[in-house]
Motif scaffolding. Structure first.
Motif, short mmCIF file in Angstrom:
data_model
loop_
_atom_site.label_atom_id
_atom_site.label_comp_id
_atom_site.label_asym_id
_atom_site.label_seq_id
_atom_site.Cartn_x
_atom_site.Cartn_y
_atom_site.Cartn_z
N GLU A 32 0.73 4.35 -2.67
CA GLU A 32 0.55 5.74 -2.26
C GLU A 32 1.58 6.63 -2.95
O GLU A 32 1.27 7.77 -3.33
CB GLU A 32 0.68 5.85 -0.74
N MET B 216 -5.39 7.46 -4.05
CA MET B 216 -5.24 6.00 -4.07
C MET B 216 -6.23 5.39 -5.07
O MET B 216 -6.97 4.45 -4.78
CB MET B 216 -5.44 5.41 -2.69
N TRP C 279 -6.81 -1.17 3.92
CA TRP C 279 -6.51 0.26 3.76
C TRP C 279 -7.81 1.05 3.65
O TRP C 279 -7.97 2.10 4.30
CB TRP C 279 -5.66 0.47 2.52
N ALA C 280 -8.74 0.56 2.83
CA ALA C 280 -10.00 1.27 2.61
C ALA C 280 -10.82 1.36 3.89
O ALA C 280 -11.41 2.42 4.18
CB ALA C 280 -10.80 0.56 1.52
N GLN D 113 -5.94 -3.98 0.04
CA GLN D 113 -6.83 -2.89 -0.36
C GLN D 113 -7.98 -2.74 0.63
O GLN D 113 -8.32 -1.62 1.05
CB GLN D 113 -7.38 -3.13 -1.75
N ASN E 169 0.83 -1.21 0.00
CA ASN E 169 0.00 0.00 0.00
C ASN E 169 0.86 1.25 0.00
O ASN E 169 0.50 2.26 -0.63
CB ASN E 169 -0.93 0.00 1.22
N TRP F 167 -9.14 0.64 -3.44
CA TRP F 167 -8.95 1.22 -2.11
C TRP F 167 -10.17 2.04 -1.67
O TRP F 167 -10.08 2.87 -0.78
CB TRP F 167 -7.69 2.08 -2.08
N ARG G 41 -9.39 4.06 6.09
CA ARG G 41 -9.66 5.39 5.57
C ARG G 41 -11.13 5.77 5.78
O ARG G 41 -11.45 6.92 6.11
CB ARG G 41 -9.29 5.46 4.09
#
Length: 419
Positions: A150, A157, A228-229, A225, A146, A201, A232
């Protein structure tokens, strides 16, 4: 035989780039700002084993072949001299070259770089586009790091084609505009339910929730993914509206959604699965619901869906298949969708890739520390080559909007404005 002589035999004496080899010989344009450098005999082994783009890629990724200067510039200048049809030499000339530089150096077999996806690794995961094999393919490409993504993709992303309001727009503005274009084509409204398959993402999911008050579910085969998503989404305070799950699109529960977006997934599912793919999405939509399919395409329907053993298939998107826009549209239509809009964003993808390439070059040292030089080289070569592919109409990018009719009502304005 000096390597510069071989270079001139292959590409001619007036090559628009410089050439330098480990044996001290030089050729090409001495004043060029791009120079091809053969650093060791292993580069020759790779090219002999796989004459053409694959051998050159192996040599470059492994570091035995190098390029001084801008990759895109070199590829564009050499476009008419690319070795896709093999080295432009007769078997007799090849034999003379091999004898001139030493048979052992020329024919000694060396294994491909570790960044190459080997067929044995894939075959152990099942048949092409089975769930297990698709998961391995997605892991190969999307679970690189990731942090690396970035560096390349920037704050959004978003690893799909942006939509530029002007050529000088920033990448972030263009990615926002892409998501907003999808949202407007889908006519997202507060309270609607959106399914985003192949959500990456979570960019579309977050955009729909934040900008339109939509309850959005995204699914991706990449565990990294999804993690990370999810983080966020929580950071942005969207957990009550947005969710991303680590899940195969084929395992999405049979619920009814107002809208479905598919942004960059169709390339991965395989031609034989496309009819069932669109039929499955159709079945998950409420009457009057809409599907927006956004994917890379081939410029003609009669071109092959994939090049087995090609560079992209081995290093970037194993098992990837690209269809013509007309064929894809027909499959959506046959699944029950009424086609309401279609457009080609080919030039926008070339611009998107330019930004990604610039990000990679600007963050090169950090990227190499994150994923290793071989993987970083794969990305440098592949993205620069893709710019050329979109510019020269080798590949395209299409958005196709379909509606699941409510009886005979498409719930569409007489003249929708998609700018």
């Amino acid at each position: 035989m000096r390597l510069a002589e071989i270079f001139e035999r292959v590409v001619g004496p007036d090559a628009p780039v410089g050439f330098r080899a480990y044996d001290g010989s030089t050729a090409g344009d001495p004043d060029s700002d791009t120079t091809l450098v053969v650093r060791s005999p292993v580069a020759l082994n790779y090219i002999a084993q796989a004459p053409g783009a694959l051998g050159l890629t192996r040599a470059y990724v492994s570091g035995h072949l190098d390029l001084e200067g801008d990759m895109y510039t070199a590829l564009k200048r050499m476009a008419d001299l690319v070795f896709d049809d093999g080295l432009r030499l007769s078997p007799l000339e090849l034999a003379r070259i091999a004898a001139g530089i030493g048979w052992v150096k020329f024919v000694n077999r060396v294994p491909p770089p570790p960044q190459e996806m080997r067929r044995t690794r894939l075959s152990g995961r099942g048949t092409r586009h089975s769930k297990g094999r698709d998961a391995e393919v997605i892991h190969h490409h999307y679970d690189v790091s990731n942090a690396f993504y970035e560096l390349v993709l920037g704050p959004s992303m978003t690893y799909t084609c942006a939509v530029f309001p002007s050529e000088d727009a920033t990448l972030e503005q263009a990615q926002f505009d892409k998501y907003d274009l999808v949202a407007r084509k889908l006519d997202l409204q507060p309270g609607m339910r959106l399914l985003d398959v192949g959500c990456g993402w979570g960019g579309m999911v977050r955009h729909a929730a934040k900008e339109y008050g939509v309850k959005a579910l995204g699914v991706t085969l990449s565990k990294e993914q999804a993690e990370w998503a999810s983080k966020r989404i929580a950071q942005e305070g969207l957990s009550d509206l947005a969710e991303v799950r680590h899940m195969d699109y084929r395992d999405v529960p049979d619920e009814f959604y107002d809208r479905v977006s598919s942004i960059g997934l169709t390339e991965h599912i395989g031609k034989k699965n496309v009819p069932d793919y669109f039929a499955g999405l159709y079945s998950k939509l409420k009457p009057g619901g809409r599907l927006l399919n956004h994917c890379i395409t081939r410029p003609r329907n009669d071109l092959p869906a994939m090049v087995p053993g090609g560079v992209i298939n081995r290093y970037v998107f194993p098992d990837g298949e690209l269809e013509g826009p007309g064929w894809l549209q027909a499959q959506m239509n046959d699944a029950g969708f009424e086609i309401r809009h279609q457009e080609n964003l080919r030039e926008h993808y070339a611009l998107t890739l330019r930004h990604w390439c610039a990000n990679l070059e600007r963050n090169w040292d950090t990227a190499v520390r994150e994923v290793g030089e071989g993987t970083a080289r794969v990305w440098r070569l592949y993205m620069a080559g893709c710019i050329l592919g979109f510019e020269k109409d080798v590949v395209q990018l299409h958005q196709i909007l379909g509606v699941k009719l409510d009886g005979t009502d498409a719930h569409m304005p007489l003249r929708p404005s998609f700018s």
